[in-house]
Design a protein around this motif. Structure first.
Motif, PDB file in Angstrom:
ATOM      1  N   THR A   1       0.847  -1.184   0.000  1.00  0.00           N
ATOM      2  CA  THR A   1       0.000   0.000   0.000  1.00  0.00           C
ATOM      3  C   THR A   1       0.885   1.238   0.000  1.00  0.00           C
ATOM      4  O   THR A   1       1.922   1.269   0.655  1.00  0.00           O
ATOM      5  CB  THR A   1      -0.925   0.032   1.237  1.00  0.00           C
ATOM      6  OG1 THR A   1      -0.116  -0.015   2.398  1.00  0.00           O
ATOM      7  CG2 THR A   1      -1.880  -1.135   1.223  1.00  0.00           C
TER       8      THR A   1
ATOM      9  N   LEU B   1       0.831   5.533   0.290  1.00  0.00           N
ATOM     10  CA  LEU B   1       0.080   6.665   0.801  1.00  0.00           C
ATOM     11  C   LEU B   1       0.488   7.905   0.017  1.00  0.00           C
ATOM     12  O   LEU B   1       1.678   8.184  -0.110  1.00  0.00           O
ATOM     13  CB  LEU B   1       0.405   6.845   2.287  1.00  0.00           C
ATOM     14  CG  LEU B   1      -0.290   7.970   3.033  1.00  0.00           C
ATOM     15  CD1 LEU B   1      -1.787   7.711   3.081  1.00  0.00           C
ATOM     16  CD2 LEU B   1       0.262   8.066   4.434  1.00  0.00           C
TER      17      LEU B   1
ATOM     18  N   THR C   1       0.238  11.967  -0.173  1.00  0.00           N
ATOM     19  CA  THR C   1      -0.056  13.154   0.629  1.00  0.00           C
ATOM     20  C   THR C   1       0.332  14.391  -0.165  1.00  0.00           C
ATOM     21  O   THR C   1       1.376  14.411  -0.802  1.00  0.00           O
ATOM     22  CB  THR C   1       0.745  13.128   1.949  1.00  0.00           C
ATOM     23  OG1 THR C   1       0.577  11.855   2.571  1.00  0.00           O
ATOM     24  CG2 THR C   1       0.279  14.218   2.896  1.00  0.00           C
TER      25      THR C   1
ATOM     26  N   ALA D   1       2.848   6.732   6.620  1.00  0.00           N
ATOM     27  CA  ALA D   1       2.586   8.149   6.889  1.00  0.00           C
ATOM     28  C   ALA D   1       3.887   8.806   7.322  1.00  0.00           C
ATOM     29  O   ALA D   1       4.656   8.240   8.101  1.00  0.00           O
ATOM     30  CB  ALA D   1       1.535   8.287   7.980  1.00  0.00           C
TER      31      ALA D   1
END
Length: 74
Positions: free
Chosen positions: A7, A9, A11, A56
């Motif tokens: 996965t 992420l 941003t 993150a």
């Protein structure tokens, strides 16, 4: 065989002070050095920096990288 699902992420950060391609490169280069970052796309026109990472990111780490490049994370 089982396939591993990775996965990522995405941003988007706002950076103040970028005005040209050199600015984009400087910001992208510094953020790319943060562990876990796989892709950085900076757009001086909008001030947006899109970062793809496997986890993150610590906002302070991103702010420090942007500061090192000579710009300011909004």
């Amino acid at each position: 065989m089982s396939a591993e699902t990775k996965t990522e992420l995405t941003t988007v950060y706002q950076v103040k002070g970028m005005t040209c391609g050199h600015c984009e490169g400087a910001v992208s280069s510094e953020i790319s050095e943060i562990p876990g970052v796989s892709s950085v796309t900076a757009a001086a026109k909008t001030g947006e920096v899109t970062v793809v990472s496997d986890t993150a990111l610590d906002r302070e780490a991103v702010a420090a990288a942007v500061d090192e490049a000579g710009y300011e994370l909004v």
